[in-house]
Design a protein around this motif. Structure first.
Motif, short mmCIF file in Angstrom:
data_model
loop_
_atom_site.label_atom_id
_atom_site.label_comp_id
_atom_site.label_asym_id
_atom_site.label_seq_id
_atom_site.Cartn_x
_atom_site.Cartn_y
_atom_site.Cartn_z
N PHE A 84 11.08 2.17 -1.47
CA PHE A 84 10.14 1.43 -2.31
C PHE A 84 10.24 1.90 -3.75
N ASP A 85 10.15 0.98 -4.69
CA ASP A 85 10.16 1.27 -6.13
C ASP A 85 11.46 1.93 -6.58
N TYR A 86 12.39 1.09 -6.92
CA TYR A 86 13.71 1.58 -7.33
C TYR A 86 13.74 1.86 -8.82
N THR A 107 4.31 10.18 -5.14
CA THR A 107 3.58 9.62 -3.99
C THR A 107 3.14 8.18 -4.23
N ASP A 108 3.14 7.74 -5.50
CA ASP A 108 2.82 6.33 -5.75
C ASP A 108 4.04 5.45 -5.49
N ASN A 109 5.19 6.06 -5.24
CA ASN A 109 6.38 5.28 -4.92
C ASN A 109 6.73 5.36 -3.45
N MET A 110 5.80 5.90 -2.65
CA MET A 110 6.04 6.04 -1.21
C MET A 110 5.21 5.00 -0.47
N VAL A 112 0.86 -1.19 0.00
CA VAL A 112 0.00 0.00 0.00
C VAL A 112 0.89 1.24 0.00
N ARG A 113 0.59 2.13 -0.93
CA ARG A 113 1.36 3.36 -1.14
C ARG A 113 0.53 4.56 -0.71
N PHE A 114 1.16 5.72 -0.60
CA PHE A 114 0.40 6.95 -0.32
C PHE A 114 -0.71 7.07 -1.38
MG MG Z 1 6.17 3.10 -9.14
#
Ligand code: MG
Ligand code: AMP
Length: 487
Positions: free
Chosen positions: A261-263, A251-254, A182-184
């Motif tokens: 998260f998400d390199y 914010t979708d990578n937080m 789950v991301r922001f």
């Molecule tokens: Mg991403």
């Protein structure tokens, strides 16, 4: 120790239903083969490391075969990308295969990145290339080894399926593990689509599964947000102390867990440059190294906005106001440790700031190796050796003399000081050029270099026999490599 067939699934997120994720089957890739596996990530699922050698391992972690209890699903989310709101993102090339419970009772999401198209793929092919999969794998496991919270990576599976980026490459998949995906942006999606009842369902799910202590508080949702703020302040303090540049803090990578998260086009600083931009499509430098701190706060404010239907605005504001002081305290604490200082003194912040200014000026000091070498010998000896890399020698000597006086006020035993400093200052750094060399070999079908690099980086603080070349400063050509953002 378990075999692959013995994994126990309990797919709690899938049970939230189609509002939150959509059932999608992985699209198989041709001739799946193991590129590299992480025994320590396998241990999180109690898997016997020998399981990675079975062909069924490559079949399962390329989505060619599925466990009968797996329920592959694409999650829906949105998010702010480079400051602009994108109303619909979602898993365009990754699938949540399910949640596996280990013997210790922990639950791990199995997420297969590069598993083919989904309803969220938009114009994309749903694939990931070998290059980006290896980069995500190496970084996830390296940050974890450094003590920086991160999603984990179990393996990379390569294939002969062609994929087009700037050139023809081959499809690969990375199996990512995290307690939650789950991301922001998940919260933003339900807020901006005005599905506030689903926003509440998501909050309740996340609190029950991942923040149970918040449920004991008078205002559980406010307590949850406060904890997300605290975890992000701590995370970003670690990034800044170790010179890690994430590169795409959308914010979708937080992660709501406060893990890296998400390199993508990430980088560890070679020489210290606070303005370093590792993402070459980030022309404004929004995600430059030093901007990670204000952007961390900006992202938290974006999450706060999405929580306004359920948390009082003043509560949210009060939590956001904690971010900077928490960050500063954590960062200073880490930098003190990196300098071998165990007690706090008033002048420490200035000591750190002056050192970074000196490093910034000359740009010839290797950021991470500086601290390693500072601990190698007694302070007076160490600064003599390190001095050569600085430009403003008068200023450096002033700093060195203050540092030595400061270090003298700590306990004196150099053997202990060395041990303490080496335990927090890595000898081996995941440098882009090292990753690049391993990737180029893997693209030729030689997986030995990426396996060796992964193994060396798994113990970054421990000197390993015969691995000197991984501990050296980068060659000039290896600094500031432009890493393609396509992935
Ligand atoms: Mg991403
Ligand atoms: P990322 O830049 O990897 O964080 O991805 C941002 C968004 O684009 C996410 O919704 C991804 O699922 C989607 N995406 C990235 N690459 C692809 C691709 N090759 N095919 C489909 N969707 C993609």
């Amino acid at each position: 120790m378990k075999r692959l067939d013995d994994l126990q699934f309990d797919n709690r997120f899938a049970r939230l239903g189609d509002t939150f994720s959509i059932e999608v089957l992985p699209e198989p890739i041709a001739e799946p083969r193991l590129v590299v596996a992480s025994p320590s990530a396998m241990a999180l699922l109690d898997l016997d490391p020998a399981e990675s050698e079975r062909q069924v391992f490559a079949e399962l972690f390329s989505g060619n075969q599925l466990w009968s209890d797996a329920e592959p699903r694409a999650m829906v989310y949105s998010g702010h990308q480079f400051g602009s709101y994108n109303p619909r993102l979602g898993d365009g090339r990754g699938l949540l295969l399910g949640e596996v419970r280990n013997a210790a009772g922990q639950s791990w999401d199995l997420h297969l990145k590069g598993a083919g198209q989904t309803p969220f793929s938009r114009m994309g092919d749903g694939r990931a290339v070998l290059r980006s999969s290896i980069r995500e794998f190496l970084a996830s496991e390296y940050l974890h080894a450094l003590g920086i919270p991160s999603s984990r990576a179990l393996c990379v599976i390569g294939s002969s399926t062609p994929v087009w980026r700037e050139r023809q490459e081959s499809a690969a998949m990375v199996l990512r593990l995290a307690p939650s995906h789950v991301r922001f942006g998940h919260f933003e999606y339900f807020y901006y689509t005005r599905q506030h009842e689903h926003l509440k369902t998501l909050l309740e799910h996340v609190l029950a599964q991942h923040f149970p202590a918040c449920l004991e508080q008078a205002q559980p949702y406010a307590a949850f947000f406060r904890e997300v703020v605290e975890r992000n302040a701590e995370l970003i303090a670690r990034w800044q102390a170790y010179g890690f540049c994430h590169g795409v803090m959308n914010t979708d990578n937080m992660s709501i867990l406060g893990i890296t998260f998400d390199y993508g086009p990430y980088a560890f600083l070679d020489d210290f440059d606070e303005g370093h931009i590792c993402n070459h499509s980030d022309s404004e430098g929004r995600y430059s190294f030093s901007n990670q701190v204000p952007i961390g706060q900006w992202n938290l404010a974006a999450l706060a906005q999405a929580l306004t239907p359920y948390v009082d605005v003043d509560e949210l504001r009060a939590s956001i106001a904690l971010f900077l002081p928490l960050y500063q305290a954590q960062y200073l604490d880490l930098m003190r440790k990196r300098l071998g200082l165990s007690q706090a003194e008033d002048g420490d912040e200035a000591l750190v700031r002056r050192l970074l200014q000196l490093m910034q000026q000359g740009r010839a000091v290797d950021y991470n190796l500086f601290f390693r070498r500072l601990g190698e010998q007694a302070p007076e000896e160490a600064v003599k050796v390190l001095r050569d890399d600085f430009v403003d020698l008068v200023a450096f000597d002033a700093w060195a003399s203050d540092y030595c006086a400061r270090a003298a006020r700590e306990e004196h035993d150099q053997a202990q000081r060395r041990q303490r400093m080496h335990a927090v200052n890595p000898l081996y750094v995941l440098r882009n050029y090292l990753a690049q060399q391993a990737i180029e070999a893997a693209e030729r079908g030689d997986y030995a270099p990426v396996r060796e690099l992964h193994e060396v980086l798994g113990q970054p603080f421990t000197e390993q026999a015969g691995k000197q070349r991984f501990a050296e400063r980068p060659p000039e050509w290896g600094k500031h490599l432009e890493i393609s953002c396509s992935s």
